[in-house]
Design an enzyme around this catalytic site. Structure first.
Site, PDB file in Angstrom:
ATOM      1  CG  ASP A  61      -1.927   1.112   1.213  1.00  0.00           C
ATOM      2  OD1 ASP A  61      -1.719   2.095   0.469  1.00  0.00           O
ATOM      3  OD2 ASP A  61      -2.930   1.010   1.937  1.00  0.00           O
ATOM      4  CB  SER A 147      -0.620  12.675 -17.587  1.00  0.00           C
ATOM      5  OG  SER A 147      -1.763  13.098 -18.285  1.00  0.00           O
ATOM      6  CE1 TYR A 159      -4.465  11.650 -14.062  1.00  0.00           C
ATOM      7  CE2 TYR A 159      -4.060  13.456 -15.593  1.00  0.00           C
ATOM      8  CZ  TYR A 159      -3.978  12.117 -15.268  1.00  0.00           C
ATOM      9  OH  TYR A 159      -3.399  11.233 -16.159  1.00  0.00           O
ATOM     10  CE  LYS A 163      -0.677  11.381 -13.762  1.00  0.00           C
ATOM     11  NZ  LYS A 163      -0.010  10.127 -13.351  1.00  0.00           N
TER      12      LYS A 163
END
Length: 275
Positions: A61, A147, A159, A163
């Site tokens: 994890d 990304s 997000y 990135k």
């Protein structure tokens, strides 16, 4: 760096992580693969071994620093301190993936814990441990799966933040790694023909949010690019750079599994230089 080395690919139970692990397996690498779920992870490890490499599944994890530390302790013990390649790929979606259709002020603050806590912080923690092993041996590559979300709005605010952080992390790590023999890069895949996208194709869809699926990149294509970078004796010249997988593939003469050449999305996201 030899073509068949010791690698760690995080988040390798499916999609990009699995494709990278399998591509490395095809080149004889020993590949440690991580994920939280044991079943799919074991399948990836078995696939690496079937390809001619040696797959080793380790449940981890990546929200837990202690588990990450234990993972690297195991690699150091079993491989006598050797680690040639770290692929930072593990990722966790916010609660309800469809949440990406909502605006940032409509989303719970807990989105930070997945998109930044796992999507950025966990990669930094892994890189610290990898750096300790690699610098001691004088060689290695840290590769972040980033990304085009760095360049333009994609999915959500957090997000894109995560990135962009990965790209800057690789750039600044490279500065501090200068002269050590260790390199760091960040990679921008295009649209990836993973399990979800393949489901769309099977249902007769030919595009996803305006991007054509026919020439999308398979996860293994990304793995081929990673393997080429890791095996490049001149990788230092790319250290600190953000690389578009489709463009880097052209440099190395790499095609996708069906022999096609996936398209770069650089111009669709505004063109211009990268880090």
């Amino acid at each position: 760096m030899s073509d068949a080395g010791i690698a760690l690919v995080t988040g390798a139970s499916r999609s990009v992580g699995k494709g990278v692990a399998l591509a490395l397996g095809s080149r004889g690498w020993t590949v440690y693969v991580t994920a939280r779920r044991e079943g799919p992870l074991a399948e990836t490890a078995a696939g690496v071994t079937e390809r001619g490499g040696h797959g080793i599944a380790v449940q981890c994890d990546h929200r837990d620093d202690a588990q990450i530390a234990a993972l690297f302790d195991r690699i150091a013990d079993e491989q006598h301190g050797r680690l040639d390649l770290l692929v930072n790929n593990v990722w966790a979606a916010p609660e309800g993936f469809a949440g990406f259709t909502e605006k940032f002020w409509q989303r719970p603050l807990s989105d930070w814990d997945t998109l930044i806590g796992v999507g950025l912080r966990a990669h930094y923690v892994a890189s610290v441990h990898a750096g300790q092993l690699m610098v001691a041996r004088g060689s290695g590559l840290i590769a972040n799966i980033s990304s085009f979300g760095t360049r333009g709005h994609l999915h959500s605010v957090l997000y894109g933040m995560s990135k962009a952080g990965l790209d800057k992390m690789a750039a600044d790590m490279a500065v501090e790694l200068t002269g050590t023999g260790v390199s760091a890069v960040s990679l921008w895949p295009g649209l990836v023909k993973n399990e979800v996208m393949q489901g769309f194709i099977d249902r007769g869809l030919d595009n996803f949010q305006g991007f054509g699926l026919a020439n999308a990149e398979t996860p293994e294509f990304i793995g081929r690019v990673v393997a080429a970078l890791a095996g490049d004796p001149d990788i230092a010249v790319r250290s600190g750079h953000t690389l578009i997988t489709a463009e880097t593939a052209l440099d190395y003469g790499i095609t996708d599994v069906d022999g096609n050449q996936p398209d770069s999305h650089r111009e669709l996201f505004g063109g211009g230089p990268l880090y």
